[in-house]
Write an enzyme that holds these catalytic residues in place. Structure first.
Site, PDB file in Angstrom:
ATOM      1  N   TYR A   1     -12.580  -9.173  10.610  1.00  0.00           N
ATOM      2  CA  TYR A   1     -13.752  -9.848  10.051  1.00  0.00           C
ATOM      3  C   TYR A   1     -13.647 -11.367  10.103  1.00  0.00           C
ATOM      4  O   TYR A   1     -14.540 -12.071   9.625  1.00  0.00           O
ATOM      5  CB  TYR A   1     -14.019  -9.388   8.617  1.00  0.00           C
ATOM      6  CG  TYR A   1     -12.858  -9.568   7.667  1.00  0.00           C
ATOM      7  CD1 TYR A   1     -12.597 -10.783   7.058  1.00  0.00           C
ATOM      8  CD2 TYR A   1     -12.028  -8.499   7.371  1.00  0.00           C
ATOM      9  CE1 TYR A   1     -11.541 -10.948   6.186  1.00  0.00           C
ATOM     10  CE2 TYR A   1     -10.959  -8.639   6.490  1.00  0.00           C
ATOM     11  CZ  TYR A   1     -10.722  -9.863   5.908  1.00  0.00           C
ATOM     12  OH  TYR A   1      -9.667 -10.021   5.039  1.00  0.00           O
TER      13      TYR A   1
ATOM     14  N   ASP B   1     -10.321   2.538   1.832  1.00  0.00           N
ATOM     15  CA  ASP B   1     -10.531   2.129   3.226  1.00  0.00           C
ATOM     16  C   ASP B   1     -11.242   3.233   4.002  1.00  0.00           C
ATOM     17  O   ASP B   1     -12.079   2.961   4.871  1.00  0.00           O
ATOM     18  CB  ASP B   1      -9.201   1.811   3.904  1.00  0.00           C
ATOM     19  CG  ASP B   1      -8.584   0.513   3.417  1.00  0.00           C
ATOM     20  OD1 ASP B   1      -9.342  -0.373   2.974  1.00  0.00           O
ATOM     21  OD2 ASP B   1      -7.350   0.378   3.479  1.00  0.00           O
TER      22      ASP B   1
ATOM     23  N   LYS C   1       0.806  -1.218   0.000  1.00  0.00           N
ATOM     24  CA  LYS C   1       0.000   0.000   0.000  1.00  0.00           C
ATOM     25  C   LYS C   1       0.844   1.275   0.000  1.00  0.00           C
ATOM     26  O   LYS C   1       0.412   2.302  -0.541  1.00  0.00           O
ATOM     27  CB  LYS C   1      -0.958   0.014   1.197  1.00  0.00           C
ATOM     28  CG  LYS C   1      -2.090  -0.988   1.095  1.00  0.00           C
ATOM     29  CD  LYS C   1      -3.062  -0.812   2.245  1.00  0.00           C
ATOM     30  CE  LYS C   1      -4.224  -1.778   2.154  1.00  0.00           C
ATOM     31  NZ  LYS C   1      -5.230  -1.561   3.224  1.00  0.00           N
TER      32      LYS C   1
END
Length: 273
Positions: free
Chosen positions: A217, A100, A65
């Protein structure tokens, strides 16, 4: 056929392919979503290779990223956060975005959470940076608590310098109970709860006036979310943030409004397998 994909290492565990392909199928878009796993030192090179191959868009995940920033023209949000997770090759040079930030906002708004007042953010890493800028950008006062307090303070300074209406301050983890007393929103942006059944947040700090989003998650119901539900708080699992960052990329790439329900069904089915 348009080709989109995910750039990361490793990417074998990714839930993005079934989520995006469910969206293409629902809207009858002639597209595929594939994964690219270059060596960890070749992230920027992989962006150039994808452009030459005619790839239309890439999502970017760990560890690339930050690496791809020099290979794209980041938009204002990505530049402030210092990370790109979505690349659009329809421009020259390719543009880099960070969905995000939009993901956390849209996940909370989907659950009717008002983004005003005060938020407590746990974690000042990559995900934490996106959440901090997103919530402060909505006008919230964001208290950032991190194991290394200096990192929280530095992030808070970056946020406060960049946003217009919101603000941020850095704190140590042992301040969480006090910070939560007046908080409206709590976001856990650490990986605590992923590998073991524990929470980064003291149970006695949770209360019924909170909305709690856990970016973890897997598992879908973490210790933090169970504790929050017991305290009467509104809970939002991490799959919603994952879904909406993908929805944001889908809409940017295709120009179509994403079929959120179909993408959500595919994501949650993948989580169950």
């Amino acid at each position: 056929m348009d080709v989109y994909g995910l750039l990361g290492n490793p990417v074998g565990h990714s839930l993005s392919p079934p989520m995006h392909e469910a969206g293409y199928e629902k809207l009858d878009i002639d597209a595929r979503y594939v994964t690219f796993e270059p060596p960890v030192e070749r992230g920027a090179d992989a962006v150039e290779s994808a452009a030459m191959l005619g790839v239309s868009g890439l999502n970017v995940t760990i560890p690339f990223k930050q690496d791809v920033l020099d290979a794209v023209e980041p938009d204002d949000t990505a530049a402030r956060i210092g990370a790109v997770n979505t690349i659009d090759f329809s421009t020259d040079p390719p543009t880099g975005h960070n969905t995000d930030a939009a993901g956390v906002v849209r996940a909370l708004e989907h659950h009717g959470v008002s983004l005003d007042g005060r938020a407590v953010l746990v974690g000042a890493g990559g995900a934490g940076r996106a959440v901090a800028f997103a919530l402060a950008g909505e006008g919230m006062a964001v208290d950032i608590a991190n194991r290394t307090v200096e990192k929280a303070v530095d992030l808070a300074a970056d946020v406060t310098e960049s946003v217009v209406d919101g603000s941020a301050s850095g704190h140590a983890l042992d301040e969480l109970s006090d910070l939560l007393a007046d908080a409206d929103v709590l976001v856990n942006a650490t990986s605590v709860g992923m590998e073991e059944d524990r929470s980064a947040v003291p149970r006695d700090g949770l209360h019924a006036d909170l909305a709690v989003l856990d970016a973890v998650y897997s598992p879908i119901e973490t210790r933090l979310l169970r504790d929050a539900a017991d305290a009467g708080a509104r809970t939002v699992d991490g799959a919603w943030m994952l879904l909406y960052q993908g929805v944001e990329a889908f809409e940017r790439w295709t120009g179509h409004r994403a079929p959120v329900a179909a993408m959500n069904d595919a994501l949650r089915s993948s989580l169950e397998t």
